[in-house]
Design a protein around this motif. Structure first.
Motif, mmCIF file in Angstrom:
data_model
loop_
_atom_site.group_PDB
_atom_site.id
_atom_site.type_symbol
_atom_site.label_atom_id
_atom_site.label_comp_id
_atom_site.label_asym_id
_atom_site.label_seq_id
_atom_site.Cartn_x
_atom_site.Cartn_y
_atom_site.Cartn_z
ATOM 1 N N ILE A 167 31.052 44.136 49.509
ATOM 2 C CA ILE A 167 31.077 43.336 50.741
ATOM 3 C C ILE A 167 30.830 41.861 50.406
ATOM 4 C CG2 ILE A 167 29.943 42.972 52.980
ATOM 5 C CD1 ILE A 167 29.384 46.045 52.932
ATOM 6 N N ALA A 168 29.913 41.621 49.480
ATOM 7 C CA ALA A 168 29.635 40.233 49.066
ATOM 8 C C ALA A 168 30.894 39.568 48.523
ATOM 9 C CB ALA A 168 28.531 40.215 48.008
ATOM 10 N N ALA A 169 31.645 40.296 47.701
ATOM 11 C CA ALA A 169 32.877 39.744 47.124
ATOM 12 C C ALA A 169 33.832 39.312 48.222
ATOM 13 C CB ALA A 169 33.530 40.788 46.216
ATOM 14 N N ASN A 170 33.931 40.133 49.277
ATOM 15 C CA ASN A 170 34.788 39.792 50.418
ATOM 16 C C ASN A 170 34.257 38.587 51.184
ATOM 17 O OD1 ASN A 170 37.157 41.702 51.047
ATOM 18 N ND2 ASN A 170 35.553 43.038 50.266
ATOM 19 N N PHE A 171 32.942 38.538 51.405
ATOM 20 C CA PHE A 171 32.340 37.413 52.132
ATOM 21 C C PHE A 171 32.608 36.091 51.408
ATOM 22 C CE2 PHE A 171 28.579 39.692 54.497
ATOM 23 C CZ PHE A 171 29.480 40.256 55.376
ATOM 24 N N ILE A 172 32.449 36.102 50.089
ATOM 25 C CA ILE A 172 32.529 34.859 49.301
ATOM 26 C C ILE A 172 33.981 34.459 49.073
ATOM 27 C CG2 ILE A 172 31.920 33.774 47.092
ATOM 28 C CD1 ILE A 172 29.628 36.070 47.057
ATOM 29 N N GLY A 173 34.809 35.440 48.763
ATOM 30 C CA GLY A 173 36.241 35.172 48.595
ATOM 31 C C GLY A 173 36.618 34.463 47.311
ATOM 32 N N ALA A 174 35.719 34.435 46.336
ATOM 33 C CA ALA A 174 36.064 33.825 45.046
ATOM 34 C C ALA A 174 37.132 34.686 44.376
ATOM 35 C CB ALA A 174 34.828 33.738 44.152
ATOM 36 N N GLY A 175 38.120 34.038 43.756
ATOM 37 C CA GLY A 175 39.234 34.760 43.157
ATOM 38 C C GLY A 175 38.813 35.720 42.061
ATOM 39 N N THR A 176 37.723 35.374 41.379
ATOM 40 C CA THR A 176 37.211 36.221 40.299
ATOM 41 C C THR A 176 35.744 36.542 40.550
ATOM 42 O OG1 THR A 176 38.706 35.190 38.705
ATOM 43 C CG2 THR A 176 36.812 36.378 37.803
ATOM 44 N N VAL A 177 35.420 37.820 40.476
ATOM 45 C CA VAL A 177 34.036 38.283 40.612
ATOM 46 C C VAL A 177 33.595 38.839 39.258
ATOM 47 C CG1 VAL A 177 32.532 40.002 41.703
ATOM 48 C CG2 VAL A 177 34.291 38.821 43.055
ATOM 49 N N ILE A 178 32.427 38.412 38.814
ATOM 50 C CA ILE A 178 31.888 38.925 37.550
ATOM 51 C C ILE A 178 30.540 39.574 37.831
ATOM 52 C CG2 ILE A 178 31.087 38.342 35.218
ATOM 53 C CD1 ILE A 178 33.056 35.970 35.265
ATOM 54 N N PRO A 179 30.432 40.903 37.585
ATOM 55 C CA PRO A 179 29.152 41.577 37.815
ATOM 56 C C PRO A 179 28.122 41.244 36.734
ATOM 57 C CG PRO A 179 30.849 43.167 37.164
ATOM 58 C CD PRO A 179 31.514 41.832 37.219
ATOM 59 N N ILE A 180 26.891 41.034 37.163
ATOM 60 C CA ILE A 180 25.772 40.739 36.243
ATOM 61 C C ILE A 180 24.540 41.533 36.694
ATOM 62 C CG2 ILE A 180 26.603 38.421 35.619
ATOM 63 C CD1 ILE A 180 24.488 37.260 37.586
ATOM 64 N N HIS A 181 23.449 41.399 35.940
ATOM 65 C CA HIS A 181 22.155 42.007 36.306
ATOM 66 C C HIS A 181 22.280 43.520 36.503
ATOM 67 C CE1 HIS A 181 18.098 42.141 38.211
ATOM 68 N NE2 HIS A 181 17.904 40.955 37.673
#
Ligand code: NI
Ligand code: MN
Length: 220
Positions: A167-181
């Motif tokens: 859901i966060a990825a959709n809210f932010i809308g950045a073209g690239t999402v990188i998972p961390i932590h």
């Protein structure tokens, strides 16, 4: 700009300047990255890490900045919602829904509130969410700053997990999402491929699953 995930929440941005975010990795050191600027999201020891021993120019929330200054670290203080330009690199401090304490200072050092950063360099913007739960103002971060890349915690237990990160990825809308932590320890075990499959099946966004030490080139 090049983005290197060193592990856990620690990310090095290399362009005109070298910016190191949350200088901690489990069982190792990130001091050899020799950053020009360090940015610390909050006081937990898995984020402050080597901030004091490295002694680089450090950006942190006011209360952590005061602590670091007393330790002899050169600091630039700021607070949530503000933007600061240091050596041509812009830092916007964003809210994070989490807790904080300067753990290395012992009990009682609360160290302000936890944060994230939107960092702009060489025409590219990277949002590092810090440790956070999902919150709906991530939409506002997307609308206001249009980050190209979003670094999102997915380990659960202390932060969002995979379901919330979708859901966060959709809210932010950045073209690239990188998972961390995630996967630093068993208690934050997560499968980043579940996030990748779900996000890429349902949106135009890409999820870049990285190995610690791997570098990703971000084009403006
Ligand atoms: Ni934390
Ligand atoms: Mn953490």
């Amino acid at each position: 700009m090049q983005l290197t995930w060193l592990g856990h929440s620690c990310v090095l941005l290399s362009g005109t300047k070298k910016v190191l975010i949350d200088p901690f990795i489990e069982g190792g050191s990130v001091a050899a990255t020799s950053p020009d600027i360090v940015a610390v999201t909050h006081g937990h020891s898995d984020h402050m890490g080597e901030t004091v021993s490295m002694g680089r120019k450090t950006i942190a929330i006011t209360e952590i900045a005061k602590y670091l200054k007393a330790k002899g670290v050169p600091v630039e203080s700021m607070n949530i919602g503000g933007t600061l330009v240091v050596d041509g690199v812009s830092f916007t401090m964003t809210q994070a829904v989490h807790s904080t304490a300067i753990e290395e200072a012992g009990p009682g050092f609360t160290g302000g509130v936890p944060a994230g950063f939107v960092i702009g360099m060489d025409g590219v913007k990277v949002y590092h969410a810090g440790d956070t739960a999902l919150f709906s103002d991530m939409k506002l971060i997307g609308e206001l700053y249009h980050p190209d890349v979003a670094l999102l915690p997915i380990g659960g237990r202390y932060t969002m997990g995979v379901a919330e990160a979708m859901i966060a990825a959709n809210f932010i809308g950045a073209g690239t999402v990188i998972p961390i932590h995630y996967n630093t320890w068993d208690r934050i075990a997560a499968d980043p491929l579940v996030l990748k499959k779900a996000v890429e099946r349902t949106t135009d966004l890409k999820v870049q699953v990285m190995q610690p030490g791997e570098t990703f080139e971000i084009l403006p």
